[in-house]
Design an enzyme around this catalytic site. Structure first.
Site, PDB file in Angstrom:
ATOM      1  CD  GLU A 336      -2.753  -1.278  -0.044  1.00 46.73           C
ATOM      2  OE1 GLU A 336      -2.905  -0.286  -0.779  1.00 46.73           O
ATOM      3  OE2 GLU A 336      -3.211  -2.390  -0.332  1.00 46.73           O
ATOM      4  CG  HIS A 424      -5.670  -6.228  -8.547  1.00 46.74           C
ATOM      5  ND1 HIS A 424      -6.735  -5.441  -8.906  1.00 46.74           N
ATOM      6  CD2 HIS A 424      -5.136  -5.666  -7.435  1.00 46.74           C
ATOM      7  CE1 HIS A 424      -6.854  -4.454  -8.042  1.00 46.74           C
ATOM      8  NE2 HIS A 424      -5.896  -4.564  -7.135  1.00 46.74           N
TER       9      HIS A 424
END
Length: 522
Positions: A336, A424
């Site tokens: 993140e 992803h």
């Protein structure tokens, strides 16, 4: 489920923040193109030890942001221009900057697109609101006037959903759309990393989970609430009530103590900060010495974690207890926070091949952070999110860097259709490249974990180690990649980085070329 980053969702806020950084300096150049004024402002400057500078610019046309207008100038120590890397080539001129499609119409279409995309995932969107912004789109063919609209709403559980839609402002044609939520120390007893050291702040008779040695990074409790956001504007943000403790011993290593998840998040932030500073000389995620912050216990059984540029923070759900546990593992934190690094450097657009590279960048650095930590309870590996996955999920991890297709969705090899995959899964090509570059092809055991990485061209690749992978990828990201970099562009960027670091005729240069060819990027 994937880690995601709220970057595009706050495009306006991010643009304002970038402007604030450079507002003290005038535009470095102003020109005329097609009768309209173009201007560019400095976003970032990297200076090498020999005085070579790499200056990254954002560009406007007739006062409008240019999507894909960013460029990097590479200057010799004398100031002479050596070369330029551009997100897009050619003129930015458009016939008119007056839209035929209204902003209201663009917003309505974006709301419909959000509902459609959420419905495809079995979600129902409640309230939603759009915030259109006129831009010049230079990323999707010939430049054209466009509405870039980010729509944010909430699903039936109150969790955030968001999507960015790019619409031709003259014809109403939808150009592109993508998820706007990019989806990733006294001492403390963590959920996943054992007992870890924590730097805290004394305030009166209590200790705060705030680290003054790392830019005052802190962790707060979101109290299982969610944000109320419309477009890029958040009217009510889930609270991040700072964790405090009397004896400076935090958590109990289990979910029965809400501070345990906070220990993991704070520890992950600390290790990621240290990795970037020690290995790459980067002082903080934005490079300005300021800490980001964490929100844990977000939402109701929220099976995700995300980076949000508008608050420059990480947010972690608790998971549903069936598929995921709390999403505060070490590689998730590194993932993140690395989205934050990307947002302050290459700013890779979260769609198509650049979106896959954005996600892969976070997977690569999240993995390298995990190895850097050297934590015996969560040792480094090339599995993404292995700690948070529950046994009943049927997989050992979310993603597998040695052979990404083991998740049944990710691509091992590049093809012309890779850019059509969810980011992803298109990230698999770069993740596979990274494993091959670091470890090489074929069967091997690393840190007690068995891997068997194939090549797409039948070649044998010899790895050069994780440290060199990290240095090459970081330099490529911060010096050569732009918002629209494709896989072919990533090959070029990493070869340039390898040349800078090790020489054009080096073993490292040859290994980069071989690893890209091994995933069909030639």
């Amino acid at each position: 489920m994937h880690f995601r980053t709220r970057t595009a969702a706050v495009a306006t806020v991010v643009a304002l923040a970038a402007g604030a950084i450079t507002a003290a300096a005038p535009a470095t150049s102003v020109s005329r193109d097609g009768g309209a004024t173009q201007a560019r402002t400095v976003r970032d400057v990297i200076t090498d030890a020999d005085g070579t500078r790499h200056v990254r610019y954002d560009r406007t046309y007739a006062g409008l942001p240019v999507l894909g207008g960013d460029l990097i100038e590479h200057l010799a120590p004398s100031g002479a221009l050596r070369s330029t890397d551009r997100a897009t080539e050619g003129s930015i001129a458009v016939a008119s900057t007056t839209p035929k499609v209204s902003g209201e119409s663009a917003g309505s279409q974006a709301v419909r697109e959000l509902s459609r995309a959420a419905g495809a995932e079995g979600k129902a969107v409640g309230r939603a609101q759009a915030q259109p912004q006129l831009v010049i789109d230079a990323l999707h063919g010939a430049p054209r006037l466009a509405w870039q609209t980010t729509t944010t709403g909430q699903d039936s559980l109150g969790n955030p959903v968001s999507r960015t839609v790019l619409l031709d402002a003259r014809t109403g044609e939808q150009i592109d759309a993508w998820d706007a939520l990019e989806t990733a120390a006294g001492d403390g007893q963590s959920l996943y990393s054992g007992t870890v050291p924590l730097q805290t702040t004394v305030s009166g008779s209590t200790n705060q989970l705030k680290d003054p040695t790392r830019g005052n990074t802190y962790t707060g409790d979101a109290a299982n609430k969610t944000d109320l956001c419309f477009g890029s504007i958040c009217f009510s943000r889930a609270p991040a009530t700072l964790f405090t403790d009397a004896d400076n011993h935090w958590g109990n290593g289990a979910t029965t103590d809400r501070a345990s998840a906070a220990v993991d998040a704070q520890y992950g932030t600390n290790v990621t900060w240290d990795y970037y500073k020690t290995v790459h000389g980067r002082n903080g995620i934005a490079g300005d010495g300021k800490g980001a912050y964490n929100r844990v216990h977000y939402g109701s059984n929220y099976n995700n974690a995300f980076w949000d540029d508008s608050c420059f923070c990480m947010t972690y759900g608790d998971g549903d207890g069936n598929v995921f546990g709390p999403l505060v593992a070490l590689d998730v934190a590194g993932h993140e926070m690395s989205h934050g690094v990307t947002s302050r450097t290459a700013k890779l657009v979260y769609s198509g091949e650049s979106g896959g590279l954005n996600e892969a960048t976070s997977d690569i650095f999240g993995t390298l952070v995990e190895f850097y930590a050297g934590n015996a309870n969560d040792p480094g590996d090339y599995l993404i999110g292995e700690e948070i996955v529950k046994p009943g999920f049927g997989k050992a991890a979310l993603r597998f860097m040695d052979k990404p297709s083991k998740d049944t969705k990710s691509a091992d090899c590049w093809s012309s259709s890779v850019g059509n995959l969810d980011v992803h899964y298109s990230s698999g090509v770069a993740n596979h490249f990274a494993f091959l570059l670091a470890e090489g092809s074929g069967a091997r055991v690393v840190g007690g974990v068995s891997y068997d990485s194939p090549t797409c061209n039948g070649s044998t690749v010899n790895g050069i180690g994780r440290d060199k992978l990290g240095k090459i990828w970081y330099r490529a990201l911060t010096v050569y990649m732009t918002s629209g970099t494709t896989y072919a562009g990533a090959r070029t960027a990493t070869l340039k980085a390898a040349t800078d670091l090790y020489g054009a005729g080096s073993t490292e240069y040859a290994a980069v070329a071989a690893a890209w060819s091994a995933v069909a990027v030639n």
